[in-house]
Structures are given as structure tokens and as C-alpha cells.
Enzyme design. Sequence first.
Site, PDB file in Angstrom:
ATOM      1  N   CYS A  68      30.546 116.792-104.880  1.00 13.28           N
ATOM      2  CA  CYS A  68      31.185 115.567-104.386  1.00 13.28           C
ATOM      3  C   CYS A  68      31.906 115.894-103.092  1.00 13.28           C
ATOM      4  CB  CYS A  68      32.159 115.034-105.434  1.00 13.28           C
ATOM      5  SG  CYS A  68      33.009 113.525-104.925  1.00 13.28           S
ATOM      6  N   HIS A  95      27.145 108.296-110.315  1.00 15.13           N
ATOM      7  CA  HIS A  95      28.258 109.097-109.786  1.00 15.13           C
ATOM      8  C   HIS A  95      29.292 108.199-109.110  1.00 15.13           C
ATOM      9  CE1 HIS A  95      29.935 112.894-108.014  1.00 15.13           C
ATOM     10  NE2 HIS A  95      30.383 112.020-107.128  1.00 15.13           N
ATOM     11  N   GLU A  96      28.823 107.260-108.300  1.00 10.85           N
ATOM     12  CA  GLU A  96      29.755 106.389-107.564  1.00 10.85           C
ATOM     13  C   GLU A  96      30.467 105.411-108.496  1.00 10.85           C
ATOM     14  OE1 GLU A  96      30.374 107.750-104.932  1.00 10.85           O
ATOM     15  OE2 GLU A  96      28.494 108.835-104.732  1.00 10.85           O
ATOM     16  N   HIS A 135      33.313 107.116-109.936  1.00  8.72           N
ATOM     17  CA  HIS A 135      34.465 107.082-109.021  1.00  8.72           C
ATOM     18  C   HIS A 135      35.257 105.778-109.204  1.00  8.72           C
ATOM     19  CE1 HIS A 135      34.666 110.531-106.374  1.00  8.72           C
ATOM     20  NE2 HIS A 135      33.356 110.532-106.238  1.00  8.72           N
TER      21      HIS A 135
END
Length: 141
Positions: free
Chosen positions: A90, A131-132, A135
Amino acid sequence: MQREIMTSIPFLSQPSAAAENTEEDLAVAQDLKDTLDAHRNGCVGMAANMIGVPKRIIAFVDEDFGGRIFVMFNPHITAEDGAFDTAEGCLSLQGERRTVRYQRIEVDYMDRKFRERHAAFTGFTAQIIQHEIDHCDGVII
């Protein structure tokens, strides 16, 4: 406008608020695209909290569409299939971390005109989106 990358774990660990159809959130989306584009040599996706804005906005490079950067507002995964173990890096963090991802996902989101959309993604693009969205949820991978 390109922004600095946020590296504060306490900040990144907080869930993001819903994006709204405002000039401010649309400007954040553009800044997110600009920042991702500036970091394309080592980054394929970003969430707004990575540029210091705790909103549910993500941007990602989709190689299936010629490397175009797509933006999603308020994305939520509604279905997933084909779990696999992987390690991810990341831009906001050092090193790689192990995680479980899914080969195929379905996502509800809003486009740049805040129209509701639903789409399926597979492979690496699906992994980037997962993944985002992590976040956005304050999950550190």
C-alpha cells in the site's frame, strides 16, 4: 490537484463517511484521480482517506479498459466468490501484508453523476477494488 499521501495509521483506521453530490466531494474525486495518476508507477488504486479526506470515494486503474482511471462513490461489495490468499502493499504503508481476497466481486456504487450503479469485477481489478473499499472501512491491509 495532486495531494500528499496520508500515512497516519490512526487516521487511516477510521471508517470514512458517505460521499455526497457536492462540489467538494467531486473535487476530492478529481484530486484522487490526479494523485493516483502521479503515482501510477507504483500504485493502481487509492481511497480518499489516502489523501487525507475521510470520504467513501475510490479510484482505480482498470487495465481491461486501457488503463483508464475509474472513480466510485460509496462503493459496497454485495457479492464475492473464489477466495484466495495473497499479500498486498500500500502506498500509505510500508511492506506487504497477507489478506484474503475474492476472484470475483459485485459492487453497488454511485458514478460521478451520483447515479446508482451495479457491476461485477474479476481478477486483479477486483482485488484492487477490495483493497480500496477496505480503506473506506478503516481496515489496514
